[in-house]
Design a protein around this motif. Structure first.
Motif, PDB file in Angstrom:
ATOM      1  N   MET A 222      -5.057   6.194  -4.176  1.00 52.19           N
ATOM      2  CA  MET A 222      -4.783   4.763  -4.293  1.00 52.19           C
ATOM      3  C   MET A 222      -3.390   4.546  -4.880  1.00 52.19           C
ATOM      4  SD  MET A 222      -6.768   1.844  -6.549  1.00 52.19           S
ATOM      5  CE  MET A 222      -8.308   2.082  -5.681  1.00 52.19           C
ATOM      6  N   LEU A 223      -2.662   3.596  -4.307  1.00 51.01           N
ATOM      7  CA  LEU A 223      -1.320   3.269  -4.778  1.00 51.01           C
ATOM      8  C   LEU A 223      -1.364   2.022  -5.642  1.00 51.01           C
ATOM      9  CD1 LEU A 223       1.777   3.692  -4.638  1.00 51.01           C
ATOM     10  CD2 LEU A 223       1.773   2.254  -2.591  1.00 51.01           C
ATOM     11  N   ARG A 224      -0.739   2.088  -6.819  1.00 49.82           N
ATOM     12  CA  ARG A 224      -0.635   0.938  -7.705  1.00 49.82           C
ATOM     13  C   ARG A 224       0.841   0.624  -7.909  1.00 49.82           C
ATOM     14  NH1 ARG A 224      -5.138  -0.071 -10.886  1.00 49.82           N
ATOM     15  NH2 ARG A 224      -3.980  -1.939 -11.482  1.00 49.82           N
ATOM     16  N   CYS A 225       1.207  -0.661  -7.855  1.00 50.49           N
ATOM     17  CA  CYS A 225       2.594  -1.081  -8.028  1.00 50.49           C
ATOM     18  C   CYS A 225       2.691  -2.172  -9.080  1.00 50.49           C
ATOM     19  CB  CYS A 225       3.174  -1.608  -6.705  1.00 50.49           C
ATOM     20  SG  CYS A 225       3.293  -0.389  -5.392  1.00 50.49           S
ATOM     21  N   SER A 226       3.841  -2.230  -9.729  1.00 50.17           N
ATOM     22  CA  SER A 226       4.145  -3.303 -10.665  1.00 50.17           C
ATOM     23  C   SER A 226       5.272  -4.141 -10.091  1.00 50.17           C
ATOM     24  CB  SER A 226       4.559  -2.719 -12.017  1.00 50.17           C
ATOM     25  OG  SER A 226       4.962  -3.732 -12.905  1.00 50.17           O
ATOM     26  N   GLY A 227       5.091  -5.451 -10.036  1.00 49.15           N
ATOM     27  CA  GLY A 227       6.126  -6.337  -9.516  1.00 49.15           C
ATOM     28  C   GLY A 227       5.987  -6.635  -8.044  1.00 49.15           C
ATOM     29  N   THR A 228       5.056  -5.976  -7.367  1.00 49.87           N
ATOM     30  CA  THR A 228       4.788  -6.260  -5.965  1.00 49.87           C
ATOM     31  C   THR A 228       3.329  -5.943  -5.688  1.00 49.87           C
ATOM     32  OG1 THR A 228       5.499  -5.855  -3.673  1.00 49.87           O
ATOM     33  CG2 THR A 228       5.374  -3.948  -5.135  1.00 49.87           C
ATOM     34  N   THR A 229       2.831  -6.404  -4.573  1.00 48.67           N
ATOM     35  CA  THR A 229       1.437  -6.195  -4.215  1.00 48.67           C
ATOM     36  C   THR A 229       1.337  -5.313  -2.986  1.00 48.67           C
ATOM     37  OG1 THR A 229       0.841  -8.374  -5.088  1.00 48.67           O
ATOM     38  CG2 THR A 229      -0.730  -7.324  -3.586  1.00 48.67           C
TER      39      THR A 229
ATOM     40  N   GLN B 255      -5.439   6.660   0.786  1.00 45.29           N
ATOM     41  CA  GLN B 255      -4.724   7.717   0.086  1.00 45.29           C
ATOM     42  C   GLN B 255      -3.285   7.789   0.567  1.00 45.29           C
ATOM     43  OE1 GLN B 255      -7.225  11.167   0.873  1.00 45.29           O
ATOM     44  NE2 GLN B 255      -8.075  11.019  -1.175  1.00 45.29           N
ATOM     45  N   TRP B 256      -2.369   7.971  -0.377  1.00 51.73           N
ATOM     46  CA  TRP B 256      -0.939   8.047  -0.098  1.00 51.73           C
ATOM     47  C   TRP B 256      -0.412   9.418  -0.497  1.00 51.73           C
ATOM     48  CZ3 TRP B 256       1.875   3.601   1.568  1.00 51.73           C
ATOM     49  CH2 TRP B 256       1.128   2.408   1.600  1.00 51.73           C
ATOM     50  N   SER B 257       0.670   9.834   0.163  1.00 49.18           N
ATOM     51  CA  SER B 257       1.323  11.082  -0.214  1.00 49.18           C
ATOM     52  C   SER B 257       2.714  10.854  -0.796  1.00 49.18           C
ATOM     53  CB  SER B 257       1.426  12.025   0.989  1.00 49.18           C
ATOM     54  OG  SER B 257       2.250  11.462   2.000  1.00 49.18           O
ATOM     55  N   THR B 258       3.381   9.744  -0.398  1.00 46.38           N
ATOM     56  CA  THR B 258       4.755   9.474  -0.825  1.00 46.38           C
ATOM     57  C   THR B 258       4.979   7.973  -0.901  1.00 46.38           C
ATOM     58  OG1 THR B 258       5.559  11.463   0.297  1.00 46.38           O
ATOM     59  CG2 THR B 258       7.204   9.815  -0.282  1.00 46.38           C
ATOM     60  N   VAL B 259       5.772   7.532  -1.873  1.00 44.86           N
ATOM     61  CA  VAL B 259       6.204   6.136  -1.909  1.00 44.86           C
ATOM     62  C   VAL B 259       7.654   6.091  -2.380  1.00 44.86           C
ATOM     63  CG1 VAL B 259       5.400   5.737  -4.269  1.00 44.86           C
ATOM     64  CG2 VAL B 259       5.647   3.802  -2.704  1.00 44.86           C
ATOM     65  N   VAL B 260       8.463   5.204  -1.750  1.00 41.61           N
ATOM     66  CA  VAL B 260       9.874   5.067  -2.085  1.00 41.61           C
ATOM     67  C   VAL B 260      10.189   3.578  -2.223  1.00 41.61           C
ATOM     68  CG1 VAL B 260      12.235   5.619  -1.431  1.00 41.61           C
ATOM     69  CG2 VAL B 260      10.378   7.129  -0.717  1.00 41.61           C
ATOM     70  N   VAL B 261      10.928   3.212  -3.271  1.00 36.70           N
ATOM     71  CA  VAL B 261      11.248   1.812  -3.554  1.00 36.70           C
ATOM     72  C   VAL B 261      12.755   1.608  -3.483  1.00 36.70           C
ATOM     73  CG1 VAL B 261      11.121  -0.032  -5.260  1.00 36.70           C
ATOM     74  CG2 VAL B 261       9.234   1.606  -5.058  1.00 36.70           C
TER      75      VAL B 261
ATOM     76  N   ALA C  90      -1.779   9.592   3.561  1.00 38.81           N
ATOM     77  CA  ALA C  90      -2.245  10.976   3.670  1.00 38.81           C
ATOM     78  C   ALA C  90      -2.375  11.422   5.119  1.00 38.81           C
ATOM     79  CB  ALA C  90      -3.577  11.134   2.938  1.00 38.81           C
ATOM     80  N   ASN C  91      -2.555  10.472   6.044  1.00 38.88           N
ATOM     81  CA  ASN C  91      -2.656  10.820   7.472  1.00 38.88           C
ATOM     82  C   ASN C  91      -1.299  10.766   8.179  1.00 38.88           C
ATOM     83  OD1 ASN C  91      -2.127   8.101   7.741  1.00 38.88           O
ATOM     84  ND2 ASN C  91      -4.039   7.597   8.809  1.00 38.88           N
ATOM     85  N   HIS C  92      -0.201  10.682   7.394  1.00 39.13           N
ATOM     86  CA  HIS C  92       1.180  10.701   7.889  1.00 39.13           C
ATOM     87  C   HIS C  92       1.617   9.402   8.570  1.00 39.13           C
ATOM     88  CE1 HIS C  92       1.448  14.917   6.852  1.00 39.13           C
ATOM     89  NE2 HIS C  92       0.347  15.157   7.551  1.00 39.13           N
ATOM     90  N   THR C  93       0.877   8.330   8.359  1.00 35.22           N
ATOM     91  CA  THR C  93       1.301   7.014   8.830  1.00 35.22           C
ATOM     92  C   THR C  93       2.327   6.440   7.854  1.00 35.22           C
ATOM     93  OG1 THR C  93      -0.832   6.561   9.867  1.00 35.22           O
ATOM     94  CG2 THR C  93       0.547   4.657   9.352  1.00 35.22           C
ATOM     95  N   LEU C  94       3.397   5.859   8.393  1.00 31.56           N
ATOM     96  CA  LEU C  94       4.429   5.229   7.562  1.00 31.56           C
ATOM     97  C   LEU C  94       4.160   3.729   7.470  1.00 31.56           C
ATOM     98  CD1 LEU C  94       7.122   5.271   6.005  1.00 31.56           C
ATOM     99  CD2 LEU C  94       8.301   5.090   8.215  1.00 31.56           C
ATOM    100  N   VAL C  95       4.147   3.225   6.243  1.00 28.81           N
ATOM    101  CA  VAL C  95       3.894   1.802   5.986  1.00 28.81           C
ATOM    102  C   VAL C  95       5.046   1.250   5.147  1.00 28.81           C
ATOM    103  CG1 VAL C  95       2.343   0.114   4.941  1.00 28.81           C
ATOM    104  CG2 VAL C  95       1.397   2.171   6.025  1.00 28.81           C
TER     105      VAL C  95
END
Length: 221
Positions: A1-8, A17-23, A35-40
């Protein structure tokens, strides 16, 4: 699960499930790989006007880099590189001679992008020419890592693990400190007028460049 501050996180992706996040702070857009290699990708409010969150369909991704108003990523199939978003300086226009090449690394900045070719390890950059020109002495070098800041670029050579930076140097962000100029590095990250890297072996972090907000020295543990 991905949790963010300042955005939803978009509703459809809050429980996955996530493997990578970039801001990216400049244009407030975020990208992540599931986790399934989909880019969002998504953006706050009206910051998606340049198409930087319009992910090409039907692809799976191994890595993503978020620049200012553009996004680049490498696919899991054949390591192909795709960029999308703003292109006013050619920052998403991968050079024609390597559009079908396989890539190992990509890093997107404000107005230029750099990537490392998988086959020979050479570094290619494109976009605003003042930022995207690899020095002649390094054009045939083999690289293991690259990081593009807002204006400058830093990378680590394969083998020697030497750190090299080039591009605008108004704050010393492209000048590796002399006391570690011949050192080996394991990773590097270039930012807005500053650079930080980790020395191989000791694991010590060194930063150099703009210190307007007391970014340096590294805080004591």
């Amino acid at each position: 699960m991905l949790r963010c501050s300042g955005t939803t996180v978009p509703d459809a992706y809050q429980q996955v499930q996530w493997s990578t996040v970039v801001v990216q702070g400049i244009d407030k857009h975020i990208c992540g790989i599931l986790a399934n290699h989909t880019l969002v990708c998504w953006a706050q409010r009206d910051y998606d006007v340049f198409g930087q969150i319009n992910v090409p369909a039907s692809l799976t991704w191994s890595t993503v880099s978020v620049g200012a108003f553009h996004t680049c990523g490498i696919t899991t199939i054949q390591g192909k590189l795709y960029c999308f978003g703003a292109d006013w300086d050619g920052q998403i226009s991968v050079p024609a001679d390597v559009t079908e090449a396989a890539w190992s690394h990509v890093s997107a900045g404000r107005a230029h992008t750099c990537g490392i070719l998988r086959d020979d390890g050479t570094l290619r950059c494109w976009g605003y020419s003042d930022f995207a020109t690899v020095p002649d002495a390094l054009k045939n070098a083999v690289w293991s890592d690259v990081s593009v800041g807002n204006w400058h670029t830093c990378g680590i050579l394969n083998g020697t693990q030497a750190l090299h930076c080039f591009g605008p140097n108004a704050y010393g962000e492209a000048t590796v400190p002399t006391d570690v100029g011949d050192s080996a590095w394991s990773t590097v990250s270039a930012g807005d007028g500053w650079t930080c890297g980790i020395l191989a072996g000791s694991g010590v972090m060194r930063c150099f460049g703009l210190d307007y907000w007391d970014r340096f020295p590294v805080p004591d543990p």
